[in-house]
Design a protein around this motif. Structure first.
Motif, PDB file in Angstrom:
ATOM      1  N   LYS A 171       0.830  -1.207   0.000  1.00 51.17           N
ATOM      2  CA  LYS A 171       0.000   0.000   0.000  1.00 51.17           C
ATOM      3  C   LYS A 171       0.869   1.264   0.000  1.00 51.17           C
ATOM      4  O   LYS A 171       0.556   2.249  -0.663  1.00 51.17           O
ATOM      5  N   VAL A 172       1.968   1.230   0.739  1.00 49.11           N
ATOM      6  CA  VAL A 172       2.874   2.384   0.815  1.00 49.11           C
ATOM      7  C   VAL A 172       3.644   2.556  -0.487  1.00 49.11           C
ATOM      8  O   VAL A 172       3.773   3.665  -1.006  1.00 49.11           O
ATOM      9  N   VAL A 173       4.137   1.454  -1.048  1.00 52.18           N
ATOM     10  CA  VAL A 173       4.953   1.516  -2.270  1.00 52.18           C
ATOM     11  C   VAL A 173       4.174   2.087  -3.443  1.00 52.18           C
ATOM     12  O   VAL A 173       4.688   2.921  -4.200  1.00 52.18           O
ATOM     13  N   VAL A 174       2.924   1.653  -3.637  1.00 55.56           N
ATOM     14  CA  VAL A 174       2.176   2.078  -4.828  1.00 55.56           C
ATOM     15  C   VAL A 174       1.834   3.560  -4.801  1.00 55.56           C
ATOM     16  O   VAL A 174       1.520   4.141  -5.846  1.00 55.56           O
ATOM     17  N   ASN A 175       1.899   4.177  -3.640  1.00 58.07           N
ATOM     18  CA  ASN A 175       1.657   5.618  -3.559  1.00 58.07           C
ATOM     19  C   ASN A 175       2.886   6.423  -3.952  1.00 58.07           C
ATOM     20  O   ASN A 175       2.801   7.629  -4.162  1.00 58.07           O
ATOM     21  N   ARG A 176       4.032   5.744  -4.029  1.00 56.97           N
ATOM     22  CA  ARG A 176       5.276   6.450  -4.339  1.00 56.97           C
ATOM     23  C   ARG A 176       5.901   5.997  -5.649  1.00 56.97           C
ATOM     24  O   ARG A 176       6.498   6.798  -6.367  1.00 56.97           O
ATOM     25  N   HIS A 177       5.780   4.710  -5.965  1.00 52.88           N
ATOM     26  CA  HIS A 177       6.463   4.169  -7.138  1.00 52.88           C
ATOM     27  C   HIS A 177       5.479   3.497  -8.103  1.00 52.88           C
ATOM     28  O   HIS A 177       4.350   3.181  -7.735  1.00 52.88           O
ATOM     29  N   ASP A 178       5.955   3.267  -9.322  1.00 49.76           N
ATOM     30  CA  ASP A 178       5.168   2.565 -10.341  1.00 49.76           C
ATOM     31  C   ASP A 178       5.568   1.087 -10.285  1.00 49.76           C
ATOM     32  O   ASP A 178       6.597   0.695 -10.831  1.00 49.76           O
ATOM     33  N   LEU A 179       4.754   0.274  -9.603  1.00 51.43           N
ATOM     34  CA  LEU A 179       5.105  -1.121  -9.347  1.00 51.43           C
ATOM     35  C   LEU A 179       4.362  -2.077 -10.276  1.00 51.43           C
ATOM     36  O   LEU A 179       3.148  -1.967 -10.454  1.00 51.43           O
ATOM     37  N   SER A 180       5.094  -3.013 -10.860  1.00 51.92           N
ATOM     38  CA  SER A 180       4.513  -4.116 -11.633  1.00 51.92           C
ATOM     39  C   SER A 180       4.995  -5.429 -11.035  1.00 51.92           C
ATOM     40  O   SER A 180       6.127  -5.512 -10.550  1.00 51.92           O
ATOM     41  N   VAL A 181       4.140  -6.450 -11.071  1.00 51.58           N
ATOM     42  CA  VAL A 181       4.493  -7.756 -10.520  1.00 51.58           C
ATOM     43  C   VAL A 181       4.632  -8.776 -11.648  1.00 51.58           C
ATOM     44  O   VAL A 181       3.719  -8.925 -12.462  1.00 51.58           O
ATOM     45  N   LEU A 182       5.765  -9.447 -11.694  1.00 51.29           N
ATOM     46  CA  LEU A 182       5.985 -10.534 -12.644  1.00 51.29           C
ATOM     47  C   LEU A 182       6.074 -11.810 -11.815  1.00 51.29           C
ATOM     48  O   LEU A 182       7.108 -12.097 -11.204  1.00 51.29           O
ATOM     49  N   LYS A 183       4.971 -12.537 -11.778  1.00 43.66           N
ATOM     50  CA  LYS A 183       4.876 -13.728 -10.926  1.00 43.66           C
ATOM     51  C   LYS A 183       5.272 -14.970 -11.726  1.00 43.66           C
ATOM     52  O   LYS A 183       4.682 -15.264 -12.765  1.00 43.66           O
ATOM     53  N   VAL A 184       6.259 -15.701 -11.235  1.00 45.56           N
ATOM     54  CA  VAL A 184       6.667 -16.940 -11.894  1.00 45.56           C
ATOM     55  C   VAL A 184       6.146 -18.129 -11.088  1.00 45.56           C
ATOM     56  O   VAL A 184       6.029 -18.065  -9.869  1.00 45.56           O
ATOM     57  N   TYR A 185       5.813 -19.187 -11.796  1.00 46.80           N
ATOM     58  CA  TYR A 185       5.313 -20.384 -11.109  1.00 46.80           C
ATOM     59  C   TYR A 185       5.632 -21.619 -11.941  1.00 46.80           C
ATOM     60  O   TYR A 185       5.891 -21.532 -13.148  1.00 46.80           O
ATOM     61  N   ASP A 186       5.623 -22.751 -11.291  1.00 50.01           N
ATOM     62  CA  ASP A 186       5.799 -24.026 -11.972  1.00 50.01           C
ATOM     63  C   ASP A 186       4.412 -24.660 -12.123  1.00 50.01           C
ATOM     64  O   ASP A 186       3.615 -24.616 -11.183  1.00 50.01           O
ATOM     65  N   PRO A 187       4.083 -25.214 -13.290  1.00 46.77           N
ATOM     66  CA  PRO A 187       2.741 -25.778 -13.489  1.00 46.77           C
ATOM     67  C   PRO A 187       2.379 -26.852 -12.461  1.00 46.77           C
ATOM     68  O   PRO A 187       1.201 -27.043 -12.144  1.00 46.77           O
ATOM     69  N   LYS A 198       6.680 -14.074 -25.153  1.00 48.84           N
ATOM     70  CA  LYS A 198       5.293 -13.795 -25.555  1.00 48.84           C
ATOM     71  C   LYS A 198       4.503 -13.188 -24.406  1.00 48.84           C
ATOM     72  O   LYS A 198       3.739 -12.236 -24.585  1.00 48.84           O
ATOM     73  N   ARG A 199       4.667 -13.744 -23.213  1.00 48.80           N
ATOM     74  CA  ARG A 199       3.928 -13.251 -22.046  1.00 48.80           C
ATOM     75  C   ARG A 199       4.300 -11.805 -21.734  1.00 48.80           C
ATOM     76  O   ARG A 199       3.431 -10.985 -21.427  1.00 48.80           O
ATOM     77  N   LEU A 200       5.591 -11.467 -21.832  1.00 48.07           N
ATOM     78  CA  LEU A 200       6.013 -10.107 -21.541  1.00 48.07           C
ATOM     79  C   LEU A 200       5.552  -9.128 -22.612  1.00 48.07           C
ATOM     80  O   LEU A 200       5.185  -7.996 -22.297  1.00 48.07           O
ATOM     81  N   ARG A 201       5.520  -9.566 -23.851  1.00 47.08           N
ATOM     82  CA  ARG A 201       5.045  -8.670 -24.925  1.00 47.08           C
ATOM     83  C   ARG A 201       3.582  -8.319 -24.718  1.00 47.08           C
ATOM     84  O   ARG A 201       3.178  -7.171 -24.892  1.00 47.08           O
ATOM     85  N   VAL A 202       2.784  -9.313 -24.364  1.00 46.20           N
ATOM     86  CA  VAL A 202       1.364  -9.072 -24.078  1.00 46.20           C
ATOM     87  C   VAL A 202       1.239  -8.122 -22.873  1.00 46.20           C
ATOM     88  O   VAL A 202       0.455  -7.182 -22.882  1.00 46.20           O
ATOM     89  N   PHE A 203       2.033  -8.378 -21.862  1.00 45.83           N
ATOM     90  CA  PHE A 203       2.011  -7.567 -20.643  1.00 45.83           C
ATOM     91  C   PHE A 203       2.364  -6.104 -20.957  1.00 45.83           C
ATOM     92  O   PHE A 203       1.651  -5.181 -20.555  1.00 45.83           O
ATOM     93  N   ASP A 256      -0.395  -3.778 -12.017  1.00 48.58           N
ATOM     94  CA  ASP A 256      -0.312  -4.672 -13.176  1.00 48.58           C
ATOM     95  C   ASP A 256       0.487  -5.916 -12.805  1.00 48.58           C
ATOM     96  O   ASP A 256       1.555  -5.825 -12.190  1.00 48.58           O
ATOM     97  N   CYS A 257      -0.046  -7.079 -13.189  1.00 49.59           N
ATOM     98  CA  CYS A 257       0.625  -8.343 -12.874  1.00 49.59           C
ATOM     99  C   CYS A 257       0.531  -9.291 -14.063  1.00 49.59           C
ATOM    100  O   CYS A 257      -0.482  -9.321 -14.761  1.00 49.59           O
ATOM    101  N   VAL A 258       1.595 -10.048 -14.286  1.00 46.77           N
ATOM    102  CA  VAL A 258       1.563 -11.092 -15.308  1.00 46.77           C
ATOM    103  C   VAL A 258       2.099 -12.375 -14.680  1.00 46.77           C
ATOM    104  O   VAL A 258       3.080 -12.354 -13.935  1.00 46.77           O
ATOM    105  N   ASP A 259       1.403 -13.490 -14.931  1.00 48.32           N
ATOM    106  CA  ASP A 259       1.833 -14.810 -14.460  1.00 48.32           C
ATOM    107  C   ASP A 259       2.611 -15.497 -15.580  1.00 48.32           C
ATOM    108  O   ASP A 259       2.127 -15.575 -16.717  1.00 48.32           O
ATOM    109  N   ILE A 260       3.790 -16.014 -15.257  1.00 47.70           N
ATOM    110  CA  ILE A 260       4.635 -16.665 -16.261  1.00 47.70           C
ATOM    111  C   ILE A 260       5.085 -18.019 -15.731  1.00 47.70           C
ATOM    112  O   ILE A 260       5.722 -18.100 -14.684  1.00 47.70           O
TER     113      ILE A 260
END
Length: 296
Positions: free
Chosen positions: A203-219, A287-292, A275-279
């Protein structure tokens, strides 16, 4: 022995440099530029008021001095400060597909670093587990970039756990000027009920910076395979137990827990317009980053 280790490290750095620099040049330079340039506006000059100008941009001091209405003109800031928040906790060592989560994070971080340098931006990196392991302040230049890539490949965390909130709090304290921050993590930092532990810091970070989340996971993390009785160990806590994956009830319970965690995460990001993208480790991250980038 040390010379051999150094030679091997340099080979790895060179290999990831060649691969990710090519991707940055061919694919991301344009998308990165259009997605993240112009987020900030810097004062440029004043000029006489014209019909249709926003009165909120009036320069009242100049207007009073010249006795004629003048407005402030702003232009896009051409230079960004980019900070990569890189999760190096032990859960990143998991991988059942093409690569581990840590390997995937490393490549994506390198691509983003090259994209920043290509656009003449400063780039820094914050490596974290359940504490901040290392912070490299933002700078420009190829030698600085290679320093970051070396750390991405070589850094060995001194702790096993994950504390995303700690990394976000450090960012808030370390950088007072607005930056473009990328959080690269599997985001497995939740309470027993599946809710994220890092909301207050977020909550504090988003008021000061432009934050994006790139979430990685294993299927394989989304559901348990039916392979009978297996011995599992938590990479971060060290706790181990036997799990009967042959039980439908056990598999369904795990899948439900994963859905609960994902839903709570999505709700949180929507609340703060992040903004968040799951990869996944078995898919083409380009491809995922281009869409993001295209959606930003």
């Amino acid at each position: 022995m040390e010379n051999n280790a150094t030679t091997e490290l340099l080979k790895k750095v060179r290999k990831i440099e060649i691969k990710t620099r090519a991707i940055s040049h061919q694919v991301f330079a344009g998308e990165y530029h259009s997605a993240f340039k112009g987020r900030g506006m810097a004062f440029s000059e004043v000029r006489e008021y014209q019909y249709g100008d926003d009165v909120r941009n009036m320069d009242w001091n100049v207007t009073a001095r010249l006795r004629s209405p003048y407005v402030k003109v702003f232009e896009e800031e051409r230079e960004l400060t980019v900070v990569l928040l890189i999760d190096v906790s032990r859960s990143g060592l998991f991988g059942t597909a093409e690569m581990t989560k840590r390997d995937l994070i490393a490549e994506i971080a390198a691509v983003l670093s090259f994209s920043a340098i290509l656009n003449n931006d400063k780039v820094g990196a914050l490596f974290f587990s359940d504490k901040v392991e290392k912070f490299i302040p933002p700078k420009k230049g190829r030698s600085h970039l290679l320093h970051i890539i070396r750390e991405i490949i070589e850094l060995k965390p001194t702790s096993d756990g994950t504390d995303i909130g700690e990394a976000l709090r450090f960012l808030t304290n370390a950088l007072k000027k607005k930056c473009t921050a990328f959080l690269l993590s599997d985001m497995l930092d939740v309470r027993e009920d599946g809710t994220p532990r890092y909301e207050d810091a977020l909550k504090v970070v988003v008021n000061r910076h432009d934050l994006s989340v790139l979430k990685v996971y294993d299927p394989r993390e989304q559901s348990l395979p039916n392979v009978g009785l297996v011995h599992v160990k938590d990479a971060e806590s060290g706790k181990s137990s036997w799990v009967n994956t042959g039980s439908r009830k056990v598999r369904d319970s795990y899948a439900e827990w994963f859905r609960t965690v994902s839903a709570a995460e999505t709700k949180l990001f929507n609340r703060y317009q992040i903004d968040c993208v799951d990869i996944a480790t078995n898919e083409d991250y380009v491809k995922r980053l281009r869409v993001f980038f295209g959606k930003k």
